[in-house]
Design a protein around this motif. Structure first.
Motif, PDB file in Angstrom:
ATOM      1  N   THR A   1       0.864  -1.181   0.000  1.00 48.11           N
ATOM      2  CA  THR A   1       0.000   0.000   0.000  1.00 48.11           C
ATOM      3  C   THR A   1       0.898   1.227   0.000  1.00 48.11           C
ATOM      4  O   THR A   1       1.618   1.479   0.977  1.00 48.11           O
ATOM      5  N   VAL A   2       0.871   1.989  -1.056  1.00 51.09           N
ATOM      6  CA  VAL A   2       1.797   3.117  -1.226  1.00 51.09           C
ATOM      7  C   VAL A   2       1.327   4.314  -0.404  1.00 51.09           C
ATOM      8  O   VAL A   2       0.173   4.747  -0.537  1.00 51.09           O
ATOM      9  N   PRO A   3       2.179   4.867   0.471  1.00 53.12           N
ATOM     10  CA  PRO A   3       1.795   6.049   1.249  1.00 53.12           C
ATOM     11  C   PRO A   3       1.573   7.237   0.330  1.00 53.12           C
ATOM     12  O   PRO A   3       2.326   7.446  -0.626  1.00 53.12           O
ATOM     13  N   GLN A   4       0.561   8.036   0.647  1.00 48.49           N
ATOM     14  CA  GLN A   4       0.208   9.184  -0.188  1.00 48.49           C
ATOM     15  C   GLN A   4       0.483  10.524   0.480  1.00 48.49           C
ATOM     16  O   GLN A   4       0.463  11.556  -0.185  1.00 48.49           O
ATOM     17  N   ASP A   5       0.746  10.491   1.801  1.00 48.40           N
ATOM     18  CA  ASP A   5       0.991  11.741   2.506  1.00 48.40           C
ATOM     19  C   ASP A   5       1.840  11.459   3.744  1.00 48.40           C
ATOM     20  O   ASP A   5       2.002  10.300   4.155  1.00 48.40           O
TER      21      ASP A   5
ATOM     22  N   ASP B   1       0.671   9.196   6.641  1.00 48.63           N
ATOM     23  CA  ASP B   1       0.618   7.771   6.323  1.00 48.63           C
ATOM     24  C   ASP B   1       1.866   7.030   6.791  1.00 48.63           C
ATOM     25  O   ASP B   1       1.809   5.829   7.105  1.00 48.63           O
TER      26      ASP B   1
ATOM     27  N   VAL C   1       5.907   9.318  -5.303  1.00 41.06           N
ATOM     28  CA  VAL C   1       4.726  10.022  -4.806  1.00 41.06           C
ATOM     29  C   VAL C   1       5.120  11.377  -4.238  1.00 41.06           C
ATOM     30  O   VAL C   1       5.945  11.462  -3.319  1.00 41.06           O
TER      31      VAL C   1
ATOM     32  N   PRO D   1       3.798  13.961  -1.861  1.00 44.56           N
ATOM     33  CA  PRO D   1       2.740  13.924  -0.851  1.00 44.56           C
ATOM     34  C   PRO D   1       1.702  15.029  -1.056  1.00 44.56           C
ATOM     35  O   PRO D   1       1.971  16.047  -1.696  1.00 44.56           O
ATOM     36  N   LYS D   2       0.520  14.791  -0.519  1.00 44.64           N
ATOM     37  CA  LYS D   2      -0.583  15.730  -0.713  1.00 44.64           C
ATOM     38  C   LYS D   2      -0.365  17.040   0.029  1.00 44.64           C
ATOM     39  O   LYS D   2      -0.872  18.093  -0.380  1.00 44.64           O
TER      40      LYS D   2
ATOM     41  N   PRO E   1       4.833  13.361 -11.767  1.00 44.44           N
ATOM     42  CA  PRO E   1       3.702  13.382 -10.837  1.00 44.44           C
ATOM     43  C   PRO E   1       2.694  14.441 -11.264  1.00 44.44           C
ATOM     44  O   PRO E   1       3.023  15.353 -12.031  1.00 44.44           O
TER      45      PRO E   1
ATOM     46  N   ASN F   1      -0.027  19.020  -7.826  1.00 47.61           N
ATOM     47  CA  ASN F   1       0.782  18.964  -6.610  1.00 47.61           C
ATOM     48  C   ASN F   1       1.808  20.086  -6.579  1.00 47.61           C
ATOM     49  O   ASN F   1       2.060  20.699  -5.534  1.00 47.61           O
TER      50      ASN F   1
END
Length: 404
Positions: free
Chosen positions: A185-189, A192, A301, A303-304, A370, A374
């Motif tokens: 499960t890839v961290p998004q922020d 996480d 990624v 992050p958000k 990306p 962002n």
């Protein structure tokens, strides 16, 4: 005309490039060469350098061709796609480019300008590519010259000198480089990363006591928590302390003598699985992804939240032997063409948002990056904030995070 511009005007009287002079030798050969080509600019050309305003391209190209060459420093061909940038510039304007010490650091670049003033045989650069933290000291010392390119107004205000002595040219943001063979499960922020499923997986690409990239990583994590760049350094330290306490962070280890050896994640530790999740500049993550070619597969990624930009800056030497070629280089690297060359090397050009707004980024290039939204949220810290954050994080990392 300002002090630095007066220096430039005086140096226009010495239009013979030092390297050309040494190659030509002495005596009749030099005399004949000097008689055959006048390199002293006319008064109107000299006036173009005053005030630091953009020079019309037809006049700028003509004056640069009269000079015949540009001298650069600290531009390795495999960094930020500078190999293609230099090649395209030479081809477009038919100018020679003398490349000095590609591996030089920012401090060494400034020292090269200083040495050029005390040693007439020393090759000094016309243009610089330096870390943002070196810009104001260089300006205060009188090492830089003013120039605002034709696209000056499309560069964000907080990454350029109001008087035109330097301008941010490209930047990276902190991203997560994730080994997909080990992370399901890839961290998004940033929050996480605290989840139990990432136990023993997270590493930095540098030691925060000495690495600018690692300092920004800690700062970005704190920025995600606070939304304030000023409060973020302490919050970032607290975040990593929590990450360490949870067992998710891989800080390094102590040897038998009791010395702490920080774990520095790199391409090899990603490939081997030693560091399944690494926090580093996005352009390095993307470059690693290309190098690995799916062995293993990677996700990159942004992050958000906590999107923090770290910039480099372009500047022109106040003592440039080829001041017009230096300004032509500036016009080229800040043009749409130059900015897209940087983007091909995965560094985001300073005019990225402007390019997106005008639909200037080719679809095939955008697909490798990306999501653009962002980067629209990226925060660009001031020099004062950079200095303060660096001091707070480097001085307190071991105490707050490692518990020393």
């Amino acid at each position: 005309m300002g002090k630095i511009d007066r220096r430039l005007a005086r140096r226009l009287d010495r239009r013979l490039d030092r390297r050309q002079f040494l190659k030509l030798g002495v005596g009749a050969g030099v005399a004949a060469w000097l008689a055959g080509c006048s390199l002293r600019p006319t008064a109107p050309l000299a006036d173009l350098l005053s005030g630091g305003n953009s020079i019309p391209m037809d006049q700028l190209i003509a004056a640069a061709k009269q000079e015949g060459s540009l001298t650069t420093i600290a531009l390795p061909h495999d960094w930020a796609n500078y190999g293609k940038m230099l090649s395209a510039f030479k081809s477009k304007y038919d100018l020679r480019v003398n490349e000095l010490d590609p591996g030089a650091g920012s401090g060494e670049e400034l020292q090269a300008i200083r040495q050029g003033q005390t040693d007439s045989q020393f090759q000094a650069p016309d243009v610089l590519d330096i870390g943002m933290g070196f810009t104001e000291p260089a300006k205060s010392e009188g090492l830089l010259s003013q120039y605002k390119t034709a696209v000056w107004n499309t560069v964000p205000e907080n990454v350029k000198d109001p008087e035109g002595y330097w301008c941010g040219n490209y930047y990276g943001v902190l991203a997560f480089e994730v080994n997909l063979s080990l992370v399901k499960t890839v961290p998004q922020d940033w929050p996480d990363l605290l989840k139990p499923e990432y136990k023993g997986m997270i590493a930095l690409a540098g030691d925060p006591t000495v690495s600018n990239q690692a300092v920004y990583s800690v700062w970005a994590a704190g920025f995600s928590k606070t939304g304030s760049l000023d409060d973020a350094p302490v919050a970032g330290l607290e975040f990593f302390a929590e990450l360490h306490k949870a067992g998710n962070f891989l800080p390094g280890s102590y040897d038998q003598a009791g010395k702490f050896n920080p774990l520095i994640a790199d391409l090899d530790t990603i490939r081997s699985g030693q560091t399944p999740i690494v926090i580093r500049w996005d352009f390095l993550c993307l470059s690693n992804r290309d190098t690995l070619r799916g062995e293993p597969d990677e996700a990159v990624v942004v992050p958000k939240t906590g999107i923090l930009a770290g910039s480099y800056a372009h500047a022109i030497s106040a003592y440039a032997a080829s001041p017009f070629a230096a300004r032509l280089w500036a016009e080229f690297i800040f043009s749409d063409e130059g900015q897209l060359i940087w983007l091909e090397g995965y560094v985001h050009p300073v005019r990225y948002n402007d390019l997106v707004k005008r639909h200037k980024i080719p679809a095939e290039l955008a697909a490798k990056l990306p999501p653009a939204e962002n980067y629209a949220k990226a925060a660009f810290p001031t020099l004062t904030q950079i200095t303060s954050a660096t001091q707070v994080i480097t001085k307190n990392w071991r105490r707050i995070v490692l518990g020393e």
